[in-house]
Motif scaffolding. Structure first.
Motif, PDB file in Angstrom:
ATOM      1  N   PRO A  66       0.817  -1.233   0.000  1.00 53.85           N
ATOM      2  CA  PRO A  66       0.000   0.000   0.000  1.00 53.85           C
ATOM      3  C   PRO A  66       0.840   1.268   0.000  1.00 53.85           C
ATOM      4  O   PRO A  66       0.467   2.268  -0.627  1.00 53.85           O
ATOM      5  N   ARG A  69       2.136   1.813  -3.565  1.00 52.36           N
ATOM      6  CA  ARG A  69       1.050   2.284  -4.432  1.00 52.36           C
ATOM      7  C   ARG A  69       0.738   3.763  -4.166  1.00 52.36           C
ATOM      8  O   ARG A  69       0.491   4.533  -5.096  1.00 52.36           O
ATOM      9  N   ASP A  87      -5.500   1.840  -5.361  1.00 51.56           N
ATOM     10  CA  ASP A  87      -5.559   0.421  -5.020  1.00 51.56           C
ATOM     11  C   ASP A  87      -5.484  -0.435  -6.282  1.00 51.56           C
ATOM     12  O   ASP A  87      -6.092  -0.106  -7.308  1.00 51.56           O
ATOM     13  N   ASP A  89      -5.763  -4.649  -7.193  1.00 48.31           N
ATOM     14  CA  ASP A  89      -5.996  -5.980  -6.643  1.00 48.31           C
ATOM     15  C   ASP A  89      -4.840  -6.908  -7.006  1.00 48.31           C
ATOM     16  O   ASP A  89      -4.336  -6.882  -8.135  1.00 48.31           O
ATOM     17  N   GLY A 184     -14.593   0.855  -6.369  1.00 47.90           N
ATOM     18  CA  GLY A 184     -13.480   1.786  -6.232  1.00 47.90           C
ATOM     19  C   GLY A 184     -13.662   3.097  -6.966  1.00 47.90           C
ATOM     20  O   GLY A 184     -13.096   4.115  -6.569  1.00 47.90           O
TER      21      GLY A 184
END
Length: 330
Positions: A66, A69, A87, A89, A184
């Motif tokens: 995280p 990112r 985000d 996946d 999202g």
């Protein structure tokens, strides 16, 4: 429609173009945070990871991803605002592909993969927008957009900064991906099917964007999907889709591997293998290379409208992009 009469737009790749209106300019210079992360990871990353006990490495990975990112997304948040979706996946196959490409950079592997993922998505969104704009269609002013075969939103997260999310719909055969993108990005979404005739959906759209689906479809599915997507367009609406053309075949496929591709019909070469790691059956999802005459004829036979333009190598400097316009609502 006669083959060979399609207007063409030749736009060679310009990866080093730093003009102010070029979509890739923002990637020439990274943010300060990215530069610090890269320098620190190159110098200390291997040593730090080597000191972490095996039992703690899953925890380190959970914390690390995280953070990386967020750093890689900073340039987009400066450009678009805080609502840029950072985000990704872990099941996203395009992220997994980027991780494979970055395997030779172990200290910065995830960072390079994420950066490539974000870059590629913005490039594709800008390239689609340019094809439409060059032919008199405004993506920003469209009343309704469908991104079909959206995957996990690699392109969608950039399209929603060109088209209001309230006017955007996504679809994919992977239901988890649709749910991820819908949640999202605040867009509408519906689940797709492996066969065009099985798709039940009554929406109509001004613009449908399809990136890298037809580059995987076997011959038997081309006509049905051109017809079905045409049925989802408003009259005068447009379909934008990419293909792997014969230029891409020359670039992508080594001489020793070309025998793996069957010439199914004139201008259509197909290999049942795909990169979904078993998620999608090779019976209906492989790798297809097609020439311009094949696509022109397929569109003339099955799409309810006209072929507006072929833009060679307009996506990633490799894939061809076709623009079709619906002219009948039969």
């Amino acid at each position: 429609m006669r083959v060979g009469t399609v207007p063409r737009v030749l736009r060679p790749p310009a990866l080093l173009d730093v003009s102010t209106d070029h979509p890739r300019r923002s990637f020439i210079h990274g943010t300060r945070a990215e530069a610090l992360l890269a320098a620190g990871a190159e110098r200390w990353g291997p040593k730090v990871v080597g000191l972490v006990p095996d039992s703690l490495r899953p925890w380190l990975r959970k914390l690390h991803r995280p953070l990386v990112r967020a750093v890689a997304a900073q340039r987009y948040r400066l450009k678009y605002g805080a609502r840029f979706l950072a985000d990704i996946d872990d099941h996203d196959e395009l992220l997994l592909y980027s991780l494979d490409v970055a395997a030779d950079k172990p200290a910065l592997r995830y960072y390079h993969a994420v950066r490539s993922y974000f870059q590629g998505g913005e490039w594709n969104a800008a390239e689609v927008e340019k094809v439409l704009r060059d032919h008199g269609f405004s993506l920003q002013d469209t009343r309704s957009l469908l991104e079909f075969a959206c995957g996990w939103g690699r392109v969608t997260r950039h399209l929603v900064h060109l088209v209001d999310p309230a006017r955007t719909t996504v679809s994919d055969i992977d239901r988890r991906a649709v749910d991820f993108v819908r949640g999202g990005l605040g867009v509408r979404g519906f689940y797709s099917t492996s066969a065009a005739d099985e798709l039940v959906h009554d929406g109509r759209y001004d613009v449908i964007v399809v990136v890298s689906l037809f580059s995987h479809l076997p011959l038997a599915q081309w006509g049905p999907w051109l017809r079905r997507l045409g049925e989802l367009l408003e009259e005068d609406g447009v379909l934008v889709f990419s293909t792997l053309g014969m230029h891409a075949f020359e670039v992508n496929v080594a001489e020793a591997e070309r025998g793996l591709f069957r010439r199914v019909t004139e201008g259509f070469f197909y290999n049942e293998a795909n990169e979904t790691r078993g998620r999608l059956s090779a019976d209906h999802y492989g790798t297809a290379y097609v020439d311009e005459a094949f696509v022109s004829n397929a569109a003339a036979e099955r799409f309810p409208g006209r072929l507006v333009a072929l833009c060679p190598q307009a996506l990633n400097g490799l894939q061809d992009v076709y623009l079709l316009q619906c002219t009948s609502r039969t």
